[in-house]
Design a protein around this motif. Structure first.
Motif, PDB file in Angstrom:
ATOM      1  N   GLU A   1      -7.319  -1.106  -4.244  1.00 31.75           N
ATOM      2  CA  GLU A   1      -8.386  -0.850  -3.272  1.00 31.75           C
ATOM      3  C   GLU A   1      -8.072   0.443  -2.523  1.00 31.75           C
ATOM      4  O   GLU A   1      -6.979   0.610  -1.979  1.00 31.75           O
ATOM      5  CB  GLU A   1      -8.482  -2.026  -2.298  1.00 31.75           C
ATOM      6  CG  GLU A   1      -9.624  -1.913  -1.301  1.00 31.75           C
ATOM      7  CD  GLU A   1      -9.688  -3.111  -0.380  1.00 31.75           C
ATOM      8  OE1 GLU A   1     -10.275  -2.990   0.716  1.00 31.75           O
ATOM      9  OE2 GLU A   1      -9.121  -4.174  -0.749  1.00 31.75           O
ATOM     10  N   GLU A   2      -9.022   1.356  -2.504  1.00 28.39           N
ATOM     11  CA  GLU A   2      -8.818   2.668  -1.880  1.00 28.39           C
ATOM     12  C   GLU A   2      -9.295   2.651  -0.427  1.00 28.39           C
ATOM     13  O   GLU A   2     -10.315   2.039  -0.098  1.00 28.39           O
ATOM     14  CB  GLU A   2      -9.572   3.739  -2.664  1.00 28.39           C
ATOM     15  CG  GLU A   2      -9.343   5.154  -2.154  1.00 28.39           C
ATOM     16  CD  GLU A   2     -10.062   6.204  -2.984  1.00 28.39           C
ATOM     17  OE1 GLU A   2      -9.944   7.399  -2.644  1.00 28.39           O
ATOM     18  OE2 GLU A   2     -10.732   5.826  -3.977  1.00 28.39           O
TER      19      GLU A   2
ATOM     20  N   CYS B   1       0.840  -1.197   0.000  1.00 29.53           N
ATOM     21  CA  CYS B   1       0.000   0.000   0.000  1.00 29.53           C
ATOM     22  C   CYS B   1       0.876   1.250   0.000  1.00 29.53           C
ATOM     23  O   CYS B   1       1.976   1.242   0.550  1.00 29.53           O
ATOM     24  CB  CYS B   1      -0.958   0.018   1.187  1.00 29.53           C
ATOM     25  SG  CYS B   1      -0.136   0.015   2.792  1.00 29.53           S
TER      26      CYS B   1
ATOM     27  N   ILE C   1      -1.447   8.276  -2.129  1.00 27.94           N
ATOM     28  CA  ILE C   1      -1.569   8.771  -3.488  1.00 27.94           C
ATOM     29  C   ILE C   1      -0.462   9.771  -3.814  1.00 27.94           C
ATOM     30  O   ILE C   1      -0.054   9.903  -4.977  1.00 27.94           O
ATOM     31  CB  ILE C   1      -2.964   9.414  -3.700  1.00 27.94           C
ATOM     32  CG1 ILE C   1      -3.174   9.812  -5.168  1.00 27.94           C
ATOM     33  CG2 ILE C   1      -3.155  10.604  -2.789  1.00 27.94           C
ATOM     34  CD1 ILE C   1      -3.062   8.696  -6.147  1.00 27.94           C
TER      35      ILE C   1
ATOM     36  N   PRO D   1      -6.181   9.902   0.662  1.00 28.34           N
ATOM     37  CA  PRO D   1      -6.490   8.576   0.100  1.00 28.34           C
ATOM     38  C   PRO D   1      -5.228   7.732  -0.070  1.00 28.34           C
ATOM     39  O   PRO D   1      -4.198   8.226  -0.541  1.00 28.34           O
ATOM     40  CB  PRO D   1      -7.130   8.901  -1.252  1.00 28.34           C
ATOM     41  CG  PRO D   1      -6.637  10.259  -1.599  1.00 28.34           C
ATOM     42  CD  PRO D   1      -6.427  10.984  -0.299  1.00 28.34           C
ATOM     43  N   TRP D   2      -5.313   6.481   0.315  1.00 30.79           N
ATOM     44  CA  TRP D   2      -4.263   5.497   0.113  1.00 30.79           C
ATOM     45  C   TRP D   2      -4.811   4.396  -0.789  1.00 30.79           C
ATOM     46  O   TRP D   2      -6.025   4.200  -0.877  1.00 30.79           O
ATOM     47  CB  TRP D   2      -3.819   4.882   1.446  1.00 30.79           C
ATOM     48  CG  TRP D   2      -2.873   5.757   2.245  1.00 30.79           C
ATOM     49  CD1 TRP D   2      -3.062   7.049   2.621  1.00 30.79           C
ATOM     50  CD2 TRP D   2      -1.609   5.362   2.777  1.00 30.79           C
ATOM     51  NE1 TRP D   2      -2.002   7.506   3.348  1.00 30.79           N
ATOM     52  CE2 TRP D   2      -1.086   6.493   3.467  1.00 30.79           C
ATOM     53  CE3 TRP D   2      -0.865   4.191   2.752  1.00 30.79           C
ATOM     54  CZ2 TRP D   2       0.143   6.456   4.111  1.00 30.79           C
ATOM     55  CZ3 TRP D   2       0.359   4.151   3.392  1.00 30.79           C
ATOM     56  CH2 TRP D   2       0.861   5.288   4.056  1.00 30.79           C
ATOM     57  N   PHE D   3      -3.891   3.672  -1.440  1.00 33.69           N
ATOM     58  CA  PHE D   3      -4.299   2.573  -2.300  1.00 33.69           C
ATOM     59  C   PHE D   3      -3.437   1.346  -1.993  1.00 33.69           C
ATOM     60  O   PHE D   3      -2.232   1.469  -1.771  1.00 33.69           O
ATOM     61  CB  PHE D   3      -4.141   2.942  -3.783  1.00 33.69           C
ATOM     62  CG  PHE D   3      -5.117   3.971  -4.254  1.00 33.69           C
ATOM     63  CD1 PHE D   3      -6.343   3.596  -4.789  1.00 33.69           C
ATOM     64  CD2 PHE D   3      -4.833   5.325  -4.153  1.00 33.69           C
ATOM     65  CE1 PHE D   3      -7.245   4.543  -5.225  1.00 33.69           C
ATOM     66  CE2 PHE D   3      -5.722   6.279  -4.588  1.00 33.69           C
ATOM     67  CZ  PHE D   3      -6.941   5.889  -5.124  1.00 33.69           C
TER      68      PHE D   3
ATOM     69  N   GLU E   1      -8.830   5.198   3.516  1.00 33.13           N
ATOM     70  CA  GLU E   1      -8.401   6.464   4.117  1.00 33.13           C
ATOM     71  C   GLU E   1      -7.125   6.257   4.919  1.00 33.13           C
ATOM     72  O   GLU E   1      -7.014   5.338   5.724  1.00 33.13           O
ATOM     73  CB  GLU E   1      -9.507   6.998   5.029  1.00 33.13           C
ATOM     74  CG  GLU E   1      -9.310   8.441   5.441  1.00 33.13           C
ATOM     75  CD  GLU E   1     -10.493   8.966   6.227  1.00 33.13           C
ATOM     76  OE1 GLU E   1     -10.388   9.058   7.477  1.00 33.13           O
ATOM     77  OE2 GLU E   1     -11.533   9.247   5.610  1.00 33.13           O
TER      78      GLU E   1
ATOM     79  N   ALA F   1      -4.836   9.290  -9.579  1.00 33.10           N
ATOM     80  CA  ALA F   1      -5.898   8.860  -8.655  1.00 33.10           C
ATOM     81  C   ALA F   1      -7.119   8.356  -9.421  1.00 33.10           C
ATOM     82  O   ALA F   1      -7.718   7.335  -9.061  1.00 33.10           O
ATOM     83  CB  ALA F   1      -6.277  10.006  -7.734  1.00 33.10           C
TER      84      ALA F   1
ATOM     85  N   ARG G   1      -8.669   4.459  -9.429  1.00 36.33           N
ATOM     86  CA  ARG G   1     -10.084   4.169  -9.127  1.00 36.33           C
ATOM     87  C   ARG G   1     -10.776   3.471 -10.291  1.00 36.33           C
ATOM     88  O   ARG G   1     -11.850   2.876 -10.108  1.00 36.33           O
ATOM     89  CB  ARG G   1     -10.808   5.465  -8.786  1.00 36.33           C
ATOM     90  CG  ARG G   1     -10.317   6.124  -7.493  1.00 36.33           C
ATOM     91  CD  ARG G   1     -11.125   7.343  -7.128  1.00 36.33           C
ATOM     92  NE  ARG G   1     -10.621   7.961  -5.909  1.00 36.33           N
ATOM     93  CZ  ARG G   1     -10.019   9.145  -5.863  1.00 36.33           C
ATOM     94  NH1 ARG G   1      -9.855   9.855  -6.983  1.00 36.33           N
ATOM     95  NH2 ARG G   1      -9.590   9.647  -4.715  1.00 36.33           N
TER      96      ARG G   1
END
Length: 423
Positions: A118-119, A87, A90, A128-130, A121, A107, A111
């Motif tokens: 998968e996004e 992870c 962004i 936003p983190w992914f 917080e 970003a 999405r």
């Protein structure tokens, strides 16, 4: 008068004698230079009509690889930055869009593929983190296992590409190899850390002007190299292993594509010409000859045979023109041989496909990484299903909200009527 006639007769005999002698001398010179005239005389400037083939237009592993490439690049960024948690915030990739080949905001791109990314917080500032989905993590592990198990095969493909280059050193610029990294199926770390990955198979060469190249090392040079076409011809028993024997290219005509009689005759003569291997010296060939063109076609056949999907964007192959000794108008070779190469115009670009790899799959060995990429494309399709279901659910939620609002409006109207009656 008789003396004048005799002198004239003697003069004519001398002229005839010298003319015959000169003609015989010129004929002997022609015999000595016959190979030059044979190469130049046979060249025919032909033009082939393009015919759309639905089979090659529908190969997803080729046409969706342009979309898959930035996804894999982002996936590799996440894995290298966080190999344990998979992870990143962004902010770590938001300004690397051009580098990763993403045409819009990163970003928004992340999405777009919820089956991969998968996004959630982040722990600070609500950014936003992914993170990679479990399926994407599993495919990444499978991909790395393939790289480890088939490293020798991938190294051999790179070695063949370098040995096709012209010159005594047999060297290719590193930036050219990096431009073909996706097609060769090389992992990111392979050229990022060459000292630990190249072993003794390759060596770094200074090419001048601060340009570095990659050459085959002493441990990786196995002597004479045979092309895919030579190996298949030897298996069929039509090639004895000699230098510049005549080898016929496998042809696969598309439906509805008919050649004119003149072009068909030229093609038959072309097939009977000696085959010049991409790995042998061809400096003795004339550029404007059919024999030289057969060498060019052989190089393109071998090159596409080494790639993962046996296909590539035509503009990407132009960077190899000088390195492989190809002519200025090398793109015409694809147009002149539609039974060997298919040109697809999908995705607003021209993609060259080697027909033999898909019409006779046993003739060309599949790339080890090809099957993994097909699984990535299937996972990419799941993103479309997820996004579609989200849109349907959003519409349903909005409709329910509208219905409830209408019910409240109706209740208000009923209460107003009751109050009016009472008053």
């Amino acid at each position: 008068m008789p003396n004048q006639k005799g002198c004239a007769r003697n003069l004519l005999q001398k002229i005839f004698f010298f003319s015959c002698q000169n003609s015989l001398h010129s004929l002997s010179n022609c015999r000595n230079l016959s190979h030059v005239f044979i190469q130049r005389r046979a060249y025919v400037d032909v033009y082939m009509d393009w015919k759309k083939d639905t089979y090659f237009e529908s190969i997803e592993s080729i046409h969706r690889s342009i979309e898959l490439k930035p996804i894999i690049a982002l996936k590799n960024c996440i894995v290298s930055a966080s190999p344990q948690d998979y992870c990143i915030p962004i902010s770590a990739v938001s300004k690397r869009g051009l580098e990763l080949g993403i045409p819009f905001k990163v970003a928004r791109f992340l999405r777009k593929y919820p089956s991969f990314f998968e996004e959630f917080e982040g722990p600070q500032y609500n950014l936003p983190w992914f993170k990679l989905t479990p399926t994407a993590i599993q495919l990444d592990k499978e991909e790395r296992e393939v790289y480890e198990e088939h490293k020798n095969d991938i190294v051999d493909r790179l070695k063949k590409l370098i040995l096709m280059s012209v010159g005594e050193q047999k060297v290719l610029p590193l930036k050219v190899i990096q431009g073909l990294q996706w097609y060769l199926g090389l992992p990111d770390e392979f050229l990022r850390h060459p000292e630990s990955n190249l072993d003794g198979h390759f060596r770094i060469v200074e090419m001048g002007d601060e340009l570095k190249g990659l050459a085959v090392g002493s441990d990786g040079n196995d002597g004479a190299m045979m092309s895919i076409l030579q190996q298949n011809a030897m298996k069929k028993g039509v090639y004895a292993g000699g230098e510049r024997e005549a080898i016929v290219f496998p042809l696969f005509p598309s439906k509805g594509l008919r050649l004119k009689r003149k072009i068909s005759d030229w093609m038959n003569e072309f097939q009977r010409l000696p085959y010049v291997s991409p790995y042998e010296d061809s400096s003795d060939l004339k550029m404007d000859s059919d024999l030289s063109e057969k060498r060019v076609v052989g190089i393109l056949h071998e090159l596409l045979g080494l790639f993962v999907e046996h296909a590539a964007e035509r503009k990407r192959l132009l960077c190899l023109r000088k390195c492989l000794g190809l002519p200025q108008k090398v793109h015409k070779a694809f147009e002149r041989h539609p039974h060997m190469f298919y040109l697809s115009l999908r995705n607003k670009t021209c993609t060259v496909i080697l027909k033999e790899a898909y019409r006779e799959k046993s003739a060309i060995e599949a790339h080890p990484i090809a099957n993994v990429r097909k699984k990535y494309i299937n996972l990419m399709k799941e993103s479309e299903i997820i996004l579609k279901s989200r849109r349907v659910n959003n519409r349903a939620t909005k409709n329910e909200a509208n219905v409830n609002m209408k019910d409240l409006d109706c209740m208000d109207d009923d209460m107003t009527e009751v109050i009016n009656q009472v008053s």
